[in-house]
Every structure is written in C-alpha cells, then in structure tokens.
Enzyme design. Structure first.
Site, PDB file in Angstrom:
ATOM      1  CB  ALA A 203      -0.830   0.146   1.318  1.00  0.00           C
TER       2      ALA A 203
ATOM      3  CD  GLN B 175       2.897   6.618   4.148  1.00  0.00           C
ATOM      4  OE1 GLN B 175       3.641   6.188   4.817  1.00  0.00           O
ATOM      5  NE2 GLN B 175       2.926   7.962   3.636  1.00  0.00           N
ATOM      6  CB  SER B 176       4.139  -0.750   1.994  1.00  0.00           C
ATOM      7  OG  SER B 176       4.958  -1.783   2.110  1.00  0.00           O
ATOM      8  CG  ASN B 177       5.315   0.343   7.882  1.00  0.00           C
ATOM      9  OD1 ASN B 177       5.679   1.490   8.008  1.00  0.00           O
ATOM     10  ND2 ASN B 177       4.108  -0.256   8.565  1.00  0.00           N
TER      11      ASN B 177
ATOM     12  CB  ALA C  25       7.432  -0.395   0.142  1.00  0.00           C
TER      13      ALA C  25
END
Ligand SMILES: *Cc1c(COP(=O)(O)O)cnc(C)c1O
Length: 341
Positions: A73, A75-77, A79
């Site tokens: 998503a 705000q992917s942590n 990623a």
C-alpha cells in the site's frame, strides 16, 4: 528448527527487548502487559519486515539478483524496509504502491514511508486500488528481465515461507528470553495482515512446544479469509522447516473486529491506542497495524478477556514511520485520550 540451514543476512538488531508496560497495565486494570520491541529491529526505523527480509534478501543475493522488487500500500512499511535492505546490500529496488485508501492528503502520498523509499534510492510507481498487485509486479519484473536485469520479486509483506522463517525464529527468541527472565507468557497478541508474522510465530511456538496461545488482530481481511491465509502459509512454513504437521487449524486465531472501515483507515479506537501508548509508555504505534492491534488488546482487556494474573505480550510490529503520512487523521484533537477517560 535449525535456521542456519537457510541463507540469511544478519542485519537485524536481535534480540529485541521484552519489557513490562506497567503504566499501561495499571491504566487498564487487567493483566500484566509486556511489549516485545520488534519496532526496534533496525534497518530504517525497524519493524517486523526486518526479520523476514533477513531471509528473503539473502535468497535474492544467493540468486545473483541486481534488482529487488516488491509491492504494498502507499504507506507500506515493508516497501520502505525492502528499500533499506537493497541499499545496504548494493542492489537496486523498484516498488509498486497500491492506492488502497484514496486519501488525497499530501503527507499521506509523499511523506512517511513514501519519503523514506526515495531517500533509500528506490524507484516507485503507483497503481489504483483493487488490482492483483503480485501479478502487476511480476509483469513489471518481466520488462526489467527483458532488459537484462536479474530481478528478485518479494510478495506483499514479505509473506511467503521464506519470509515467515524470520518469525519462526522470533518465537524461539521470545521463549528463550522469557525463560531467562522467569517470565511465564500466557498469550501473545499482535497485528496480522499479510499473514507471515502470525504464520511464522505459530509454527515456531508449536515446533518448540511452547504452549503459548497466539492472537492475531486483523487489519484488513474478514476472519475466515485471514485465518485461512495464516493457516496455509503456516503449513508451507512448517514444511520448509522440516516439521510438517506441527500446526493445526485451531492454532490459528484472528480477531478481525478492529478493522473498522478498511485497510489503512484509522478507527477512533486505533487513534486512542496510539495516544495511550505514546503518553503512558513513550512508545510509538502506527495507524495501520500496531495501532489497530493495540486497540484490540485494549478493548479485549477492558472486556475481561485476560485474567489479572496473566502475562500478555504485545508484539510491537513497528510502523511508526507511517505516522508522518497520517497527521491528517489526528486533526487538531490532541486530547483524544483525555476525552475517552
Ligand atoms: C506488515 C506489518 C504488520 C503485519 O504483519 P504481516 O506479517 O503482514 O501479517 C504488522 N505491523 C506492521 C507495522 C507492519 O508493517
């Protein structure tokens, strides 16, 4: 479970601390609540993906990858942590980000984890919500391969049997720590999303016969889907580890009552949990995962789900970097907790 049989890059700061949260426990008047600080695993502010990426990125390296890809998503942590690992290991990183919330706020779209992806030198492209993101990623990977790149793709959340090894190992770490401290753990509670954390933990706990029930607090899928995803991944992880059959279907418990409107949309209870942890314990939660996990823990404690003599461990999976993408959710109201008291 012999983890040294698998390729691994030792970049995590382990073991993470296991500490009591006495001010929170007192405020809630329930069991003694402990925190396992997997928000402090290292690699670009830490979080649960670090343990998974130790195994995933070692596999990428063993396969000779020069470019690692993943998806998540906005705000992917996961990623952001993948971008940090790639930087540390001298690989390129390309990320596909899915707009699951439709939020227009500039901080949501450019700050927090998005900002950190770019800071680590990753490139990224956006997708609208609702696509099969792993398929989107594989299609882009093929175009890189056609141009001669050696690409290693990591599924969303790093949740496959390789990534889940990190949490089977964490189960062993938690039990060893508790034994050294003389701490009897009666329950472990954590936020569950792409299922790798819960699947790895349940395999680890069962394989060492720890007898500690695990409760995942869902952040996206309905209960049957979430439990099925965790169960399927647990089976694959147990097979990879050479202990097939250790996990049964009733070992997998997810409570999905705290999702609210949907993935990445904070609930009032989630924002309240974030403020409680910040003000009572000096601990930063996040609005997508650990805040909802803590909201579940708090509500279940208030409802008497845990008895007073129990020790409940909240596994803090990280995510605070996303707070800077969610300042809009807090609005001007910095007194949510007081209002709720
Ligand atoms: C990814 C993530 C989770 C969920 O873990 P899964 O292994 O995907 O179930 C929980 N908390 C944070 C902060 C995360 O980034």
């Amino acid at each position: 479970m012999h983890f040294s049989r698998f390729p691994r890059v030792h970049l995590a700061h382990l073991p993470t601390a296991l500490e009591p949260m006495d001010r929170l426990s007192k405020a809630l008047g329930g069991p003694r609540i402990w925190i396992k600080r997997d928000d402090c695993t290292g690699m670009s502010t830490g979080g649960n993906k670090t343990r998974k990426l130790e195994f995933l990125m070692a596999e990428a390296s063993a396969q000779g990858a020069d470019l690692v890809m993943t998806q998540g998503a906005t705000q992917s942590n996961h990623a952001r942590q993948t971008a940090a690992f790639a930087a540390r290991m001298g690989m390129a990183c390309h990320i596909l980000l899915e707009d699951r919330t439709g939020f227009k706020d500039p901080n949501y779209n450019n700050n927090g984890n998005v900002f950190l992806n770019y800071l680590h030198g990753a490139t990224a492209e956006m997708r609208p919500g609702g696509l099969d993101m792993n398929a989107e990623m594989e299609a882009v990977a093929e175009t890189f391969r056609a141009n001669g790149r050696s690409v290693y793709t990591i599924p969303g959340g790093g949740s496959n049997a390789t990534g889940a090894l990190g949490y089977a190992n964490a189960a062993m770490e938690i039990v060893q720590q508790a034994n050294a401290m003389g701490l009897r753990i009666d329950r472990i509670v954590h936020a569950t999303g792409s299922a790798g954390t819960q699947a790895g933990l349940v395999v680890g706990l069962k394989a060492i016969n720890a007898n500690i029930p695990l409760l995942g607090i869902g952040v996206r899928a309905p209960k049957p889907t979430q439990e099925e995803n965790v169960y399927n991944l647990a089976i694959a992880t147990a097979e990879k580890l050479g202990c097939p059959g250790v996990v049964s279907r009733d070992d997998i418990v997810a409570n999905t009552d705290y999702v609210g409107e949907g993935y990445g949309i904070p609930t009032p209870e989630c924002l309240q949990a974030i403020e409680m942890f910040a003000r009572l314990e000096g601990v930063l939660l996040d609005p997508v995962y650990s805040g909802k996990g803590a909201a579940g823990l708090i509500d279940l404690t208030r409802k008497g789900e845990f008895s007073h003599d129990e020790n409940v461990v909240f596994l803090h999976t990280g995510g605070a970097a996303a707070l800077f993408g969610y300042t809009h959710a807090f609005g001007d109201d910095t007194s949510i907790m007081q209002a709720a008291e």
